[in-house]
Design a protein around this motif. Structure first.
Motif, mmCIF file in Angstrom:
data_model
loop_
_atom_site.group_PDB
_atom_site.id
_atom_site.type_symbol
_atom_site.label_atom_id
_atom_site.label_comp_id
_atom_site.label_asym_id
_atom_site.label_seq_id
_atom_site.Cartn_x
_atom_site.Cartn_y
_atom_site.Cartn_z
ATOM 1 N N LEU A 172 0.827 -1.204 0.000
ATOM 2 C CA LEU A 172 0.000 0.000 0.000
ATOM 3 C C LEU A 172 0.863 1.258 0.000
ATOM 4 O O LEU A 172 0.523 2.263 -0.641
ATOM 5 N N ASP A 173 1.981 1.194 0.706
ATOM 6 C CA ASP A 173 2.876 2.342 0.754
ATOM 7 C C ASP A 173 3.437 2.647 -0.638
ATOM 8 O O ASP A 173 3.564 3.816 -1.029
ATOM 9 N N VAL A 177 -0.655 4.801 -0.617
ATOM 10 C CA VAL A 177 -1.649 4.723 0.458
ATOM 11 C C VAL A 177 -0.899 4.480 1.757
ATOM 12 O O VAL A 177 -0.492 3.347 2.048
#
Length: 300
Positions: A172-173, A177
């Motif tokens: 996600l990073d 996000v």
């Protein structure tokens, strides 16, 4: 001996003798109780093929003697702390070849753990709801719950490298996000959450009527992921490991190992040194006690 914390040498000797006598009385009481209540060994109403192939009195007497011998050995040969602060800070690099093996071990293990995690959820929700033909309970309740701590005892905190929740947050990073923590949480509170998670798992495994079914396993793993991933966006990404019952429990097992892994390098450390240097708090005490209570319940 001189004075120790305000005690004279004679008083220290008397205290030590009192402790040793207390250990001996405790051990003898355990053996007496075991012999006096032999039926306690047969906690199950019916005799099953899994019961020990010996009379109940012999089984309980053996368990009581094991306790007696353990306490006598500790009171005789472990009268002073063996794991003080001296030498705990010593860390030795294992070498370039070990680092290369560690990177491969971490990368392959992370992929296998992630695939097993996804497979547990998918098989648990959509496969047959019978543990004998569905792989989800085997992956979660045997390979992970039993196998990972055993590996951690010898090779360090491998779950810290393999953890699939951390892989999800890393993915996600990369997509932009990122958790935006709005609150902070203490390690003691995180340990309490982790202890509650282990308690919930043990209740599912030992108490719930269908706790070992694939659907129950899938539900537990799914809720576990939602709590950790959701909490990471409230308390920060550290929540995903600090409040994770399995990360915390496997990490404790890894502190006993003579190696320290971070996915890139390997370091040699004194055996049990990281466990001795672990900071104590009430949450950690509860975290350690809950699995032991589960062991007692399981044995009953």
């Amino acid at each position: 001996l001189g004075a120790v914390d305000g005690f004279s040498a004679g008083r220290v000797h008397l205290v030590r003798r009192g402790v040793n006598k207390g250990l001996l009385l405790t051990s003898l009481s355990a053996v007496a109780g075991a012999v006096g209540v032999p039926q306690a060994a047969g906690a199950h109403a019916e005799v099953t093929p899994s019961d020990p192939p010996m009379p109940s009195w012999m089984f309980v007497l053996g368990a009581g003697l094991a306790i007696l011998v353990t306490f006598l050995a500790v009171s005789r040969w472990w009268t002073t702390p063996r794991f003080g602060s001296a030498g705990l800070e010593r860390v030795d690099p294992a070498g370039p070849w070990a680092d290369r093996i560690a990177r491969a071990f971490g990368a392959v293990g992370a992929v296998v753990a992630f695939v097993a995690w996804i497979l547990t959820i998918v098989a648990g929700w959509f496969g047959e709801d019978h543990a004998t033909v569905n792989i989800a309970p085997l992956l979660f309740m045997v390979i992970m719950w039993v196998g990972v701590p055993m590996v951690s005892l010898f090779f360090g905190d491998v779950w810290g490298v393999w953890n699939p929740i951390s892989r999800v947050l890393a993915g996600l990073d990369r997509l932009g996000v990122r958790p935006d923590p709005k609150r902070s949480v203490s390690m003691a509170a995180a340990n309490m959450v982790a202890a509650a998670g282990i308690g919930a798992y043990l209740w599912m495994e030992l108490v719930a009527p269908a706790g070992g079914s694939p659907r129950s396993v899938a539900a537990f793993v799914s809720i576990h992921a939602v709590v950790l991933l959701g909490g990471a966006f409230v308390f920060g990404k550290e929540w995903a490991t600090a409040a994770d019952p399995f990360s915390r429990w496997f990490h404790l097992a890894g502190t006993c190992a003579p190696w320290r892994l971070d996915g890139k390098t390997v370091q040699r450390v004194p055996w049990l040194s990281r466990l001795a240097a672990t900071s104590f708090n009430l949450g950690l005490l509860v975290l350690v006690l809950v699995p032991h209570v589960g062991t007692v319940v399981n044995g009953a």
